[in-house]
Write a protein that holds these residues in place. Structure first.
Motif, mmCIF file in Angstrom:
data_model
loop_
_atom_site.group_PDB
_atom_site.id
_atom_site.type_symbol
_atom_site.label_atom_id
_atom_site.label_comp_id
_atom_site.label_asym_id
_atom_site.label_seq_id
_atom_site.Cartn_x
_atom_site.Cartn_y
_atom_site.Cartn_z
ATOM 1 N N ARG A 71 35.005 33.595 26.809
ATOM 2 C CA ARG A 71 34.478 32.594 27.743
ATOM 3 C C ARG A 71 34.050 33.203 29.065
ATOM 4 N NH1 ARG A 71 35.667 27.768 25.036
ATOM 5 N NH2 ARG A 71 34.873 26.429 26.644
ATOM 6 N N LEU A 192 43.628 24.947 40.427
ATOM 7 C CA LEU A 192 43.102 24.321 39.207
ATOM 8 C C LEU A 192 42.814 22.846 39.464
ATOM 9 C CD1 LEU A 192 42.488 23.971 36.188
ATOM 10 C CD2 LEU A 192 44.950 23.861 35.770
ATOM 11 N N ARG A 196 39.394 20.735 39.410
ATOM 12 C CA ARG A 196 39.208 19.470 38.685
ATOM 13 C C ARG A 196 38.560 18.449 39.602
ATOM 14 N NH1 ARG A 196 44.633 17.360 36.307
ATOM 15 N NH2 ARG A 196 43.208 15.704 35.722
ATOM 16 N N GLN A 197 39.006 18.399 40.863
ATOM 17 C CA GLN A 197 38.377 17.498 41.826
ATOM 18 C C GLN A 197 36.938 17.910 42.087
ATOM 19 O OE1 GLN A 197 40.752 16.961 45.436
ATOM 20 N NE2 GLN A 197 42.598 17.282 44.240
ATOM 21 N N GLU A 199 34.583 18.878 40.174
ATOM 22 C CA GLU A 199 33.546 18.275 39.332
ATOM 23 C C GLU A 199 33.272 16.835 39.773
ATOM 24 O OE1 GLU A 199 32.229 17.776 34.732
ATOM 25 O OE2 GLU A 199 33.446 19.446 35.342
ATOM 26 N N LEU A 200 34.296 16.179 40.271
ATOM 27 C CA LEU A 200 34.122 14.802 40.751
ATOM 28 C C LEU A 200 33.330 14.761 42.047
ATOM 29 C CD1 LEU A 200 35.138 11.769 40.425
ATOM 30 C CD2 LEU A 200 36.938 12.422 42.016
ATOM 31 N N ILE A 201 33.598 15.713 42.941
ATOM 32 C CA ILE A 201 32.999 15.645 44.278
ATOM 33 C C ILE A 201 31.674 16.388 44.358
ATOM 34 C CG2 ILE A 201 35.232 15.427 45.414
ATOM 35 C CD1 ILE A 201 35.178 18.350 46.099
ATOM 36 N N GLU A 205 24.257 19.251 40.289
ATOM 37 C CA GLU A 205 24.612 19.933 39.052
ATOM 38 C C GLU A 205 25.057 21.374 39.325
ATOM 39 O OE1 GLU A 205 24.991 18.622 36.162
ATOM 40 O OE2 GLU A 205 25.249 20.422 34.958
ATOM 41 N N LYS A 208 28.667 21.200 40.199
ATOM 42 C CA LYS A 208 29.367 20.691 39.010
ATOM 43 C C LYS A 208 29.593 21.824 38.009
ATOM 44 C CE LYS A 208 28.348 16.272 38.169
ATOM 45 N NZ LYS A 208 29.611 15.618 38.472
ATOM 46 N N ARG A 212 33.156 23.469 36.839
ATOM 47 C CA ARG A 212 33.551 23.367 35.418
ATOM 48 C C ARG A 212 33.915 24.747 34.871
ATOM 49 N NH1 ARG A 212 29.182 20.367 32.219
ATOM 50 N NH2 ARG A 212 29.841 18.720 33.628
ATOM 51 N N LEU A 213 33.136 25.730 35.221
ATOM 52 C CA LEU A 213 33.384 27.073 34.678
ATOM 53 C C LEU A 213 34.601 27.733 35.334
ATOM 54 C CD1 LEU A 213 29.682 28.282 34.356
ATOM 55 C CD2 LEU A 213 31.246 27.719 32.496
ATOM 56 N N MET A 215 37.071 26.154 36.588
ATOM 57 C CA MET A 215 38.243 25.388 36.125
ATOM 58 C C MET A 215 38.776 25.935 34.798
ATOM 59 S SD MET A 215 38.365 21.290 35.430
ATOM 60 C CE MET A 215 37.206 21.289 34.069
ATOM 61 N N GLN A 216 37.856 26.271 33.906
ATOM 62 C CA GLN A 216 38.283 26.808 32.604
ATOM 63 C C GLN A 216 39.095 28.091 32.792
ATOM 64 O OE1 GLN A 216 34.934 25.439 29.431
ATOM 65 N NE2 GLN A 216 34.683 27.427 30.336
ATOM 66 N N ALA A 219 42.531 27.374 34.370
ATOM 67 C CA ALA A 219 43.467 26.739 33.430
ATOM 68 C C ALA A 219 44.098 27.784 32.512
ATOM 69 C CB ALA A 219 42.745 25.671 32.618
ATOM 70 N N VAL A 222 46.787 29.621 34.494
ATOM 71 C CA VAL A 222 47.973 28.767 34.636
ATOM 72 C C VAL A 222 48.732 28.705 33.307
ATOM 73 C CG1 VAL A 222 48.732 26.396 35.073
ATOM 74 C CG2 VAL A 222 46.988 27.428 36.537
#
Lengths: 328, 152
Positions: A71, A192, A196-197, A199-201, A205, A208, A212-213, A215-216, A219, A222
């Motif tokens: 990834r 992390l 996650r927040q 992507e919301l805020i 794009e 975003k 997203r990337l 975050m992966q 995670a 963690v």
């Protein structure tokens, strides 16, 4: 003996066959000689300091290493930089403040595993290899947030003393167990949830995709820390108190870090979509999300074998969390 | 002869099977995102009938299939998404309109707020698995943009 590829290709788990796959609890040598080779008796000692499997191992380390390699992404190629568009000034400043913070804090998760890597016995190479992927992941995170800060005219904004003090606490951890708890569970756990927040805020794009990337990757780190600490504590229950003490201190530093208003205001502005509704929408939504962040952290601690619910120094009551209710 | 199409309803096994078919037909779009080993439950609350429940099983770079996910079998899933039908339909409508989920209708955004679609799981490691594979899962759902329709 012949290793057989699986559906993913030839993975590290696939080649863990026979004695090649036997990771010793206490490696007999301190050399770079490959585990399973015919090794001279008089090879030099490399001076490794971490020579017990339980001090660095995690049950998911094979999976996480393969996942990390599969990834990987490029901050140059995989973000749609061409879609960057002018934003209202308050949103651009808020994005840039978050990016300033993240380009600062992400490098700790490169520095820290790098600091410990050379001290880890080579017989525990799968764990070393995973930590090496983290070094690269976090360098890329610093890169991508620095790029975002500079690509749309906002630039790098405020770096505060409290942030540096928190990072120093993590970097100076005395043992790898304490370092892993402070970095993987506490620091990266909170980052992390910030991702996650993200992507919301994210206003566009571009952000975003960045969140997203990243975050992966976060995670995955963690996940390693959670199961590493669990493995370590299962093999040495006395370790739990040492880790608790580190987290007691780390959480206090995190609370001090949280009093810096640059980041919280920036998050609230982004959650509200601008300054107009920051009091009415932004800050209440931020408080709601902070409660979720704290609940996630406590759940991960629990999974790692560390019950922090009664002990934590974080403001659980202020965020409406009942210490007597099981976290999940 | 005019052929019209209709979209498959989101609360149907056929909808998720069509997404799986699209994923499996285009591995080169998924390979750069990395493999994904995840059993993802889906629970959709219908307003006036029983919940739609399915287990979407991802492995390597594709989808193994869509299976039943009966109540009480939650331990078969790494984690599950649970929300009302209206929100699921709104998300899919946004994907169809824009070619991908936008703004606050991406899965990660929706589950962060958690008030309309929640991410649930019995184990924090299983829940975090959703975030490890977020790009793959979103791309899978974004497949609804152009693949999930049948002749009327």
């Amino acid at each position: 003996m012949r290793a057989k590829p699986s559906s993913k290709g030839l993975t590290m788990a696939d080649i863990a066959v026979g004695t090649y796959g036997a990771v010793p609890d206490h490696p007999p040598r301190r050399t770079m000689a490959p585990r399973g080779a015919d090794i001279d008796a008089d090879v030099p000692d490399m001076g490794y300091l971490i020579n017990d499997k339980s001090h660095v191992w995690a049950e998911n380390v094979y999976e996480l290493y393969e996942e990390a390699v599969a990834r990987q992404w490029s901050a140059t190629r995989d973000i749609p930089w061409g879609e960057v568009a002018p934003l209202p000034e308050e949103l651009e400043r808020a994005v840039c403040q978050i990016c300033t913070l993240l380009s600062e804090v992400e490098m700790i998760a490169t520095d820290l595993p790098a600091k410990w890597l050379w001290r880890i016995n080579h017989d525990l190479l799968e764990a070393k290899m995973f930590l090496a992927t983290q070094v690269m992941d976090e360098a890329r995170h610093t890169e991508v947030f620095r790029k975002r800060a500079l690509v749309n005219g906002g630039g790098l904004l405020y770096s505060r003393k409290g942030t540096e003090e928190l990072l120093r606490t993590i970097l100076q951890a005395r043992t790898f167990a304490q370092a892993s708890a402070l970095m993987h569970l506490l620091g990266e756990g909170f980052v992390l949830d910030l991702f996650r927040q993200g992507e919301l805020i994210a206003p566009t794009e571009v952000e975003k995709r960045i969140f997203r990337l990243t975050m992966q990757d976060e995670a995955r780190h963690v996940a390693y820390g959670t199961l590493h600490l669990r493995y370590a504590i299962e093999h040495d229950p006395d370790l739990a108190e040492e880790i608790h003490e580190a987290l007691d201190h780390g959480e206090q530093m995190l609370v001090a870090f949280g009093t810096q208003t640059d980041t919280t205001e920036a998050l609230a502005v982004l959650l509200a979509g601008g300054v107009d509704k920051v009091e009415e929408v932004g800050f209440p939504m931020l408080a709601q999300l902070q409660a979720k962040v704290l609940t996630s952290y406590l759940a991960r601690c629990e999974r790692a074998g560390l019950n922090r619910v009664q002990r934590t120094k974080l403001p659980v009551e202020e965020l409406g969390i009942d210490r007597d209710v099981r976290v999940a | 002869m005019t052929v019209t199409t209709r979209h498959l309803p989101v609360d149907s096994t056929a909808f998720f099977e069509a997404l799986a078919e699209r994923m499996n037909a285009d591995p080169e779009r998924y390979r750069p995102l990395g493999f994904c080993d995840l059993d993802l439950g889906v629970v959709i609350h219908r307003p006036s009938s029983e919940d739609f429940r399915a287990l979407v099983r991802f492995a390597d770079y594709g989808c193994l299939g869509v299976e039943a996910f009966p109540e009480g079998a939650e331990d078969r899933a790494s984690c599950w998404l649970e929300g009302d039908l209206g929100t699921w339909e709104e998300m899919v409508a946004d994907i169809r309109a824009n070619g991908r989920a936008t703004a606050r209708r991406t899965l990660a955004s929706l589950v962060l707020l958690g008030d309309r679609i929640g991410l649930r799981g019995d184990d924090s490691m299983g829940v975090d698995r959703f975030f490890r594979y977020a790009a793959t899962i979103q791309q899978f759902i974004d497949g609804a943009a152009d693949s999930v329709s049948v002749p009327a």
